[in-house]
Scaffold this motif. Sequence first.
Motif, PDB file in Angstrom:
ATOM      1  N   ILE A  38      11.387 -11.460   2.405  1.00 41.52           N
ATOM      2  CA  ILE A  38       9.646 -12.086   2.595  1.00 41.52           C
ATOM      3  C   ILE A  38       9.231 -10.318   2.547  1.00 41.52           C
ATOM      4  N   VAL A  39       9.777 -10.045   3.541  1.00 37.10           N
ATOM      5  CA  VAL A  39       8.962  -8.800   4.612  1.00 37.10           C
ATOM      6  C   VAL A  39       9.742  -7.747   3.278  1.00 37.10           C
ATOM      7  N   GLN A  40      10.770  -7.718   3.092  1.00 39.65           N
ATOM      8  CA  GLN A  40      11.713  -7.219   2.285  1.00 39.65           C
ATOM      9  C   GLN A  40      10.646  -6.625   0.950  1.00 39.65           C
ATOM     10  N   GLU A  41      11.051  -7.399   0.247  1.00 42.09           N
ATOM     11  CA  GLU A  41       9.823  -8.203  -1.384  1.00 42.09           C
ATOM     12  C   GLU A  41       8.446  -8.161  -1.445  1.00 42.09           C
ATOM     13  N   SER A  42       7.730  -7.969  -0.006  1.00 41.55           N
ATOM     14  CA  SER A  42       5.650  -7.179   0.184  1.00 41.55           C
ATOM     15  C   SER A  42       6.245  -5.771   0.294  1.00 41.55           C
ATOM     16  N   ILE A  43       6.908  -5.456   0.774  1.00 40.72           N
ATOM     17  CA  ILE A  43       7.188  -3.398   0.643  1.00 40.72           C
ATOM     18  C   ILE A  43       7.559  -3.158  -0.678  1.00 40.72           C
ATOM     19  N   LYS A  44       8.935  -3.474  -0.924  1.00 40.59           N
ATOM     20  CA  LYS A  44       8.560  -3.297  -2.504  1.00 40.59           C
ATOM     21  C   LYS A  44       7.702  -3.673  -3.525  1.00 40.59           C
ATOM     22  N   LYS A  45       6.264  -4.735  -2.720  1.00 44.86           N
ATOM     23  CA  LYS A  45       5.485  -5.050  -4.128  1.00 44.86           C
ATOM     24  C   LYS A  45       4.866  -3.954  -4.207  1.00 44.86           C
ATOM     25  N   ALA A  46       4.108  -3.422  -2.329  1.00 42.74           N
ATOM     26  CA  ALA A  46       2.973  -2.554  -1.792  1.00 42.74           C
ATOM     27  C   ALA A  46       3.431  -1.199  -2.700  1.00 42.74           C
ATOM     28  N   LEU A  47       4.847  -1.194  -2.855  1.00 38.61           N
ATOM     29  CA  LEU A  47       5.348   0.303  -2.873  1.00 38.61           C
ATOM     30  C   LEU A  47       5.292   0.136  -4.411  1.00 38.61           C
ATOM     31  N   ILE A  48       5.038  -0.371  -5.482  1.00 38.47           N
ATOM     32  CA  ILE A  48       5.058  -0.369  -6.527  1.00 38.47           C
ATOM     33  C   ILE A  48       3.798  -0.135  -7.696  1.00 38.47           C
ATOM     34  N   ALA A  49       2.743  -1.469  -6.393  1.00 35.15           N
ATOM     35  CA  ALA A  49       1.461  -1.662  -6.244  1.00 35.15           C
ATOM     36  C   ALA A  49       0.659  -0.193  -5.714  1.00 35.15           C
ATOM     37  N   LYS A  50       1.072   0.863  -4.934  1.00 39.70           N
ATOM     38  CA  LYS A  50       0.456   1.304  -4.145  1.00 39.70           C
ATOM     39  C   LYS A  50      -0.688   2.435  -5.268  1.00 39.70           C
ATOM     40  N   ASP A  51      -0.782   2.477  -6.777  1.00 39.08           N
ATOM     41  CA  ASP A  51      -1.640   3.569  -7.021  1.00 39.08           C
ATOM     42  C   ASP A  51      -2.962   2.130  -6.499  1.00 39.08           C
ATOM     43  N   PHE A  52      -3.232   0.981  -6.989  1.00 37.95           N
ATOM     44  CA  PHE A  52      -4.035  -0.030  -6.309  1.00 37.95           C
ATOM     45  C   PHE A  52      -5.047   0.046  -4.557  1.00 37.95           C
ATOM     46  N   LEU A  53      -4.038   1.215  -4.456  1.00 33.15           N
ATOM     47  CA  LEU A  53      -4.546   1.157  -2.899  1.00 33.15           C
ATOM     48  C   LEU A  53      -5.649   2.773  -2.745  1.00 33.15           C
ATOM     49  N   LYS A  54      -6.709   1.917  -2.074  1.00 36.05           N
ATOM     50  CA  LYS A  54      -7.689   3.506  -2.390  1.00 36.05           C
ATOM     51  C   LYS A  54      -8.198   3.875  -1.301  1.00 36.05           C
ATOM     52  N   GLU A  55      -8.462   2.864  -0.535  1.00 33.16           N
ATOM     53  CA  GLU A  55      -8.977   3.718   1.084  1.00 33.16           C
ATOM     54  C   GLU A  55      -7.662   3.530   1.732  1.00 33.16           C
ATOM     55  N   SER A  56      -7.237   4.477   3.002  1.00 36.45           N
ATOM     56  CA  SER A  56      -6.058   4.228   4.227  1.00 36.45           C
ATOM     57  C   SER A  56      -6.712   3.172   4.891  1.00 36.45           C
ATOM     58  N   GLN A  57      -7.865   2.650   5.462  1.00 38.28           N
ATOM     59  CA  GLN A  57      -9.105   2.327   5.900  1.00 38.28           C
ATOM     60  C   GLN A  57      -8.065   0.596   5.618  1.00 38.28           C
ATOM     61  N   SER A  58      -7.961   0.378   3.913  1.00 38.48           N
ATOM     62  CA  SER A  58      -7.711  -0.935   3.625  1.00 38.48           C
ATOM     63  C   SER A  58      -6.118  -0.981   3.518  1.00 38.48           C
ATOM     64  N   ILE A  59      -5.739  -0.558   4.042  1.00 36.50           N
ATOM     65  CA  ILE A  59      -3.942  -0.684   4.493  1.00 36.50           C
ATOM     66  C   ILE A  59      -3.598  -1.576   4.986  1.00 36.50           C
ATOM     67  N   LYS A  60      -4.840  -1.524   5.989  1.00 33.30           N
ATOM     68  CA  LYS A  60      -3.898  -2.855   6.720  1.00 33.30           C
ATOM     69  C   LYS A  60      -4.515  -4.281   5.932  1.00 33.30           C
ATOM     70  N   SER A  61      -5.580  -4.428   5.550  1.00 29.13           N
ATOM     71  CA  SER A  61      -5.854  -5.786   5.159  1.00 29.13           C
ATOM     72  C   SER A  61      -5.021  -6.242   3.016  1.00 29.13           C
ATOM     73  N   TRP A  62      -4.920  -5.139   2.756  1.00 30.12           N
ATOM     74  CA  TRP A  62      -3.952  -4.766   1.707  1.00 30.12           C
ATOM     75  C   TRP A  62      -2.468  -5.017   1.739  1.00 30.12           C
ATOM     76  N   PHE A  63      -2.163  -5.116   2.484  1.00 27.07           N
ATOM     77  CA  PHE A  63      -0.729  -5.293   2.776  1.00 27.07           C
ATOM     78  C   PHE A  63      -0.554  -6.717   3.805  1.00 27.07           C
ATOM     79  N   TYR A  64      -1.173  -7.489   4.274  1.00 32.58           N
ATOM     80  CA  TYR A  64      -1.354  -8.140   4.981  1.00 32.58           C
ATOM     81  C   TYR A  64      -1.456  -9.229   3.991  1.00 32.58           C
ATOM     82  N   LYS A  65      -2.379  -9.372   3.022  1.00 29.50           N
ATOM     83  CA  LYS A  65      -2.531 -10.338   1.560  1.00 29.50           C
ATOM     84  C   LYS A  65      -1.722  -9.646   0.842  1.00 29.50           C
ATOM     85  N   ILE A  66      -0.320  -8.740   0.619  1.00 31.80           N
ATOM     86  CA  ILE A  66       0.721  -8.875  -0.113  1.00 31.80           C
ATOM     87  C   ILE A  66       2.331  -9.909   1.133  1.00 31.80           C
ATOM     88  N   VAL A  67       1.609  -9.044   2.300  1.00 31.62           N
ATOM     89  CA  VAL A  67       2.838 -10.473   2.790  1.00 31.62           C
ATOM     90  C   VAL A  67       2.316 -11.940   2.254  1.00 31.62           C
TER      91      VAL A  67
END
Length: 164
Positions: A38-67
């Motif tokens: 799941i962690v591996q798949e989440s990392i893959k999804k995050a890298l594919i969807a990295k363009d949707f990340l707007k602000e560095s402050q939201s990385i935490k909640s954005w990635f938790y959401k993916i996991v």
Amino acid sequence: MKKSKAIDQLTQFIIENKEDFYRLAYSYVKNSEDALDIVQESIKKALIAKDFLKESQSIKSWFYKIVINTSLDFLRKTKKISLVDEETLDFLSTGREDSYQNIDLKRSLEDLPIKYQSVIILRYFEDLKIDEIAEILHINVSTVKTRLYKALEILRIKMKDERI
């Protein structure tokens, strides 16, 4: 956010918090190999969807959401079949005493509906703030508070009933 900067920040964030993501995934699937997948798949999804990340402050909640979403997808696909991983099987087969101080609480937590289980896990096991949980789960802060209160009420009743 520039693409190379976004990838660097995301990569650094994942490296620094990989144990937290594993623990979060494991809290849903209760199997070490599945949690790693799941962690591996989440990392893959995050890298594919990295363009949707707007602000560095939201990385935490954005990635938790993916996991969390990847964990829930996994549970839906496996229809919540809970297999025992080899570590647990080895532990149980040695006849050693159970190391859980409060196994009733663990079982009661696992019996909660997923919407209540999620807020408990994020609040008390991941130590997230109410507003962070609301952002991760895409719900209002008041809904988080309501679910948290209801989950604690259900747990209190179950724990009280199991002691009788």
